[in-house]
Structures are given as structure tokens and as C-alpha cells.
Design an enzyme around this catalytic site. Structure first.
Site, PDB file in Angstrom:
ATOM      1  N   SER A   1       0.838  -1.203   0.000  1.00 24.31           N
ATOM      2  CA  SER A   1       0.000   0.000   0.000  1.00 24.31           C
ATOM      3  C   SER A   1       0.873   1.252   0.000  1.00 24.31           C
ATOM      4  CB  SER A   1      -0.961  -0.038   1.187  1.00 24.31           C
ATOM      5  OG  SER A   1      -1.879   1.025   1.126  1.00 24.31           O
TER       6      SER A   1
ATOM      7  N   HIS B   1      -8.590   0.794   0.500  1.00 20.53           N
ATOM      8  CA  HIS B   1      -8.551  -0.187  -0.590  1.00 20.53           C
ATOM      9  C   HIS B   1      -9.930  -0.778  -0.876  1.00 20.53           C
ATOM     10  CE1 HIS B   1      -4.300   0.277  -0.929  1.00 20.53           C
ATOM     11  NE2 HIS B   1      -4.187   0.121   0.374  1.00 20.53           N
TER      12      HIS B   1
END
Length: 287
Positions: A90, A198
């Protein structure tokens, strides 16, 4: 030995992280000072002396983790320790991209500052959670989420085999925790994040980041970077800006990234970030 660098994401932060390195190395101080000049945020003070509440604000967390990762890279560079390939989970992908030369230090720092702000400020109303489920495979975790009846929750981070993070509404994540344990999960751990990261719920943040990305110049890669979106290696021919905008609303396929690195012959992985740095000596059958 073939070396791969891994950069952690949000949730790995803790008060005091990086302070020992800051006090020992002038190179580290210089990185923190550069970030302060660029962002007008004293991220050293927040990281070393701030409250957990302050550090855990997404706009601070992302900048703090990035800064520490970039500072550690300067120490490794001075000692001529180089990676064959890198990847980040990420947020960690930005550390990898800056390290690779694809994004300049100054632009990367400002971009992560904006990313953190948007992911904090443009979260939809409601209570949100993320949780890591250990001891279940991908299909099992997906089935857990499908069984939830109390709201929105989906798999968000496919970290490694047997560790997958879910993201969604607080009540839905809590119900998923109960279901997962009933179906045999070894452990469920609530993560130190404050948004439905996400997932499709952050589309506004993704759109705003896309606007920022349009101002960024992409350079040639000096070191290969494996991307989260699908576990393949970035190439300059790809629309990297579009990939990074989608990054916020798409699941992290970190297990695929690790497999790609293993397939490239990487046998030693070094995690670079807030936790105590460690080395994984990996055999291909681990993943």
C-alpha cells in the site's frame, strides 16, 4: 544472495519510531529536515514525541512511515547495500517508487502528504475498521465477507498466504471477526487504521489524488518495482498515474508481489520501516 527490499504500509507506526536512528545518523536528520521543509509538518516531533492519536491520523501516519523508510534507505545507500528489486505494501509502494527513481524525492513526499490528507478527509461518514485475519486462505476470507449481513466489508489486503486484511464498516468487520473465528481462523487482529482503505468507499480520495498525480513527472526506473495492483513489475510504458489512483480503491495483492520476487530469484528480503528491521531467508515453497 539476491536482495529484495520490502516497505510496510499504514498500521506499522508507533511512537518513538526512528528516533534512535535520528539521534545516531546525520543522514537521517537531513531526511527529516527535508520533509519538514517540503510539507511544513514537523514529522520528527510527531513521530518521536507526539501522542498516538496524533500519529495515527492518516495524514501524519503516511508521511511518518515514508520519512522513516527514506531515511533508512540513505543509511543503506551509504553502506553500499542495494536491492535487486523492491515492493511496498500500500503506502509502502511510494517508498519503493521514490527509491527506484521513478518519482523524485520532493514530488513523492508532497504526493504522499496529499494522499494521506485525502484518505483522511474524504472518508465517507460512518465508523470504519480494518482487521487482519490469520489462518485462512483467500477463498475462505472472501466467503466470510459474503456471510456478513450487517453492512459493507470486503477483502482489502492479500498480504501473504494465511494473512488477509478486510476493510469496511465497523459493525460489519466485527461480525466478520466472529464468523471467521467460528470457521477456523487462528486469529483476527484489528488494525490501526481509520478508514475503509482499498475499497470503493474511497473513490473521492482516489479522484482527488488523480488530480495531484497529473502534476507529477514519471522518470525511468533504476530499480524494478513490483506493484500492488496485480503483482507484476512496473514499466514506464504503463499509465503509472492511473495505477496509483486506482491503488486507493483496489485490493493490495502483496502475496502476488512476494511470489513475483521469489520467481526472480530473490532469497533475502529486508523490511525497511518502523518495525525492527529483519531479514527473511525465503525458500520458494513458503508462498
Amino acid at each position: 544472495m539476491k536482495l529484495g527490499f520490502l516497505f510496510p504500509g499504514q498500521g506499522s507506526q508507533s511512537i518513538g519510531m526512528g528516533q534512535d536512528l535520528y539521534e545516531k545518523y546525520d543522514l537521517v536528520k537531513e531526511v527529516y529536515e527535508k520533509v519538514k521543509d517540503l510539507t511544513k509538518i514537523d514529522i520528527a516531533n510527531i513521530s518521536f514525541c507526539g501522542s498516538e492519536e496524533e500519529l495515527n491520523q492518516t495524514k501524519h501516519t503516511q508521511l511518518a512511515i515514508l520519512t522513516m523508510s527514506l531515511a533508512i534507505l540513505e543509511i543503506l545507500k551509504k553502506n553500499d547495500i542495494k536491492a535487486e528489486v523492491t515492493s511496498g505494501l500500500s503506502l509502502g509502494e511510494y517508498s519503493a517508487l521514490i527509491h527506484s527513481g521513478a518519482i523524485a524525492f520532493e514530488e513523492g513526499v508532497k504526493l504522499v502528504q496529499k494522499r494521506g490528507e485525502y484518505m483522511q478527509e474524504l472518508v465517507p461518514e460512518g465508523e470504519w475498521l480494518m482487521a487482519a485475519i490469520m489462518g485462512m486462505d483467500e477463498k475462505q476470507v472472501e466467503e466470510v465477507c459474503q456471510k456478513v449481513t450487517k453492512g459493507f466489508v470486503v477483502p482489502a489486503n492479500y498480504n501473504t498466504i494465511g494473512q488477509i486484511a478486510i476493510s469496511g464498516e465497523k459493525e460489519a468487520v466485527e461480525q466478520a471477526e466472529v464468523i471467521a473465528k467460528e470457521l477456523g481462523a487462528k486469529k483476527v487482529r484489528i488494525l490501526k487504521t481509520v478508514g475503509p482503505f482499498h475499497t470503493e468507499k474511497l473513490i473521492k480520495a482516489s479522484d482527488k489524488l488523480r488530480e495531484e498525480l497529473e502534476q507529477v513527472m514519471i522518470h525511468d526506473f533504476k530499480i524494478p518495482v513490483v506493484k500492488n495492483l496485480d503483482g507484476t513489475i512496473y514499466s514506464k510504458e504503463q499509465d503509472i498515474k492511473d495505477i496509483l489512483a486506482k491503488h486507493i480503491v483496489s485490493p493490495v495483492r502483496f502475496s502476488k508481489s512476494l511470489q513475483t520476487m521469489l520467481d526472480m530469484g530473490i532469497d533475502t528480503f529486508v523490511e525497511i520501516g518502523p518495525r525492527k528491521n529483519f531479514i527473511w531467508i525465503c525458500e520458494k515453497n513458503i508462498y
